[in-house]
Design an enzyme around this catalytic site. Structure first.
Site, PDB file in Angstrom:
ATOM      1  N   GLY A  47     -50.036  16.121   5.529  1.00  0.00           N
ATOM      2  CA  GLY A  47     -49.057  15.627   4.576  1.00  0.00           C
ATOM      3  C   GLY A  47     -49.336  14.174   4.268  1.00  0.00           C
ATOM      4  N   GLN A  52     -47.665   5.531   1.465  1.00  0.00           N
ATOM      5  CA  GLN A  52     -48.773   5.316   2.411  1.00  0.00           C
ATOM      6  C   GLN A  52     -50.031   4.831   1.692  1.00  0.00           C
ATOM      7  OE1 GLN A  52     -48.124   9.364   4.375  1.00  0.00           O
ATOM      8  NE2 GLN A  52     -48.932   8.159   6.073  1.00  0.00           N
ATOM      9  N   CYS A 100     -49.276  10.417  12.440  1.00  0.00           N
ATOM     10  CA  CYS A 100     -49.151   9.885  11.083  1.00  0.00           C
ATOM     11  C   CYS A 100     -50.468   9.231  10.693  1.00  0.00           C
ATOM     12  CB  CYS A 100     -48.018   8.850  11.051  1.00  0.00           C
ATOM     13  SG  CYS A 100     -47.743   8.136   9.436  1.00  0.00           S
ATOM     14  N   LEU A 101     -50.914   9.477   9.470  1.00  0.00           N
ATOM     15  CA  LEU A 101     -52.161   8.859   9.001  1.00  0.00           C
ATOM     16  C   LEU A 101     -52.047   7.339   8.969  1.00  0.00           C
ATOM     17  CD1 LEU A 101     -53.018  11.359   6.117  1.00  0.00           C
ATOM     18  CD2 LEU A 101     -54.230  11.115   8.289  1.00  0.00           C
ATOM     19  N   HIS A 142     -40.784  14.355   7.996  1.00  0.00           N
ATOM     20  CA  HIS A 142     -41.657  13.206   8.272  1.00  0.00           C
ATOM     21  C   HIS A 142     -42.059  12.518   6.970  1.00  0.00           C
ATOM     22  CE1 HIS A 142     -45.179  11.263  10.484  1.00  0.00           C
ATOM     23  NE2 HIS A 142     -45.508  11.110   9.214  1.00  0.00           N
ATOM     24  N   GLU A 143     -42.492  13.332   5.982  1.00  0.00           N
ATOM     25  CA  GLU A 143     -42.968  12.747   4.713  1.00  0.00           C
ATOM     26  C   GLU A 143     -41.836  12.063   3.956  1.00  0.00           C
ATOM     27  OE1 GLU A 143     -45.946  12.304   4.440  1.00  0.00           O
ATOM     28  OE2 GLU A 143     -46.550  13.811   5.886  1.00  0.00           O
ATOM     29  N   HIS A 146     -40.958   8.599   4.907  1.00  0.00           N
ATOM     30  CA  HIS A 146     -41.815   7.534   4.372  1.00  0.00           C
ATOM     31  C   HIS A 146     -41.226   6.948   3.089  1.00  0.00           C
ATOM     32  CE1 HIS A 146     -45.371   7.412   6.938  1.00  0.00           C
ATOM     33  NE2 HIS A 146     -45.491   8.732   6.906  1.00  0.00           N
TER      34      HIS A 146
HETATM   35 NI    NI Z   1     -46.795   9.760   8.197  1.00  0.00          NI
END
Ligand code: NI
Length: 184
Positions: A47, A52, A100-101, A142-143, A146
């Site tokens: 995701g 981000q 998380c990226l 989670h997304e 952000h």
């Molecule tokens: Ni994340």
């Protein structure tokens, strides 16, 4: 199409509240979404949220293909979700490891609603209305966090259950099943 750098924890732009998308069916919007998918795939993520990439718009993408190495895992269809709204279905929460990226190589234990309904729009402005549970519900929560400047590290249920993926795997605290092995 372009693979863009993913902002990492500590970049203040990750803490901003993103703005709603007001116009759909625009080449500029399609381009942002294409860059998001290119970047998510290049980073092997499940995701990604526009903030981000330093893009302050309420756009998230997610998707999890069936992996032959994990035949029991459930795939999540590739989805673009714009201006999302989440409603918890019931009060039940469950604990799970998240990555998380924007926090590469680390995992933390986070509590999320087990079942949710999410609504929003796709890139052409068509309504989306989906009920999800388990890992699918976790990724969406989670997304969407952000978009409000919230990183999962702000939601750790126990700061001791946060660390480098390698150490968590080596010590047996985390297993290699695909859900806990993903960054989003
Ligand atoms: Ni994340």
């Amino acid at each position: 199409m372009a693979i863009l750098p993913v902002l990492r924890l500590g970049d203040p732009r990750l803490l901003n509240i993103a703005s709603k998308v007001s116009e759909f069916n625009k080449p500029e919007l399609d381009e942002v979404i294409e860059d998001m998918f290119d970047t998510m795939r290049a980073e092997d993520g499940v995701g990604l949220a526009a903030p981000q990439l330093g893009i302050g718009l309420r756009i998230v993408i997610f998707g999890f293909e069936h992996n032959p190495r994990y035949p029991d895992s459930h795939a999540i269809p590739e989805t673009v979700l714009i201006n999302p709204q989440i409603t918890a279905l019931g009060t039940e929460q469950e604990q799970g490891w998240e990555g998380c990226l924007s926090v590469p190589g680390m995992r933390g234990m986070v509590s999320r609603y087990r079942r949710i309904r999410y609504t929003g729009f796709d890139a052409s402005g068509s309504a989306i209305d989906v009920t999800a549970e388990g890992f699918h519900a976790r990724v969406v929560q989670h997304e969407c966090d952000h978009l409000d400047g919230i990183i999962y590290t702000q939601r750790l249920t126990d700061a001791r259950k946060f660390g480098f993926t390698e150490e968590l795997l080596a010590s047996g605290q985390m297993n290699t099943e695909p859900c806990s092995n993903q960054e989003a």
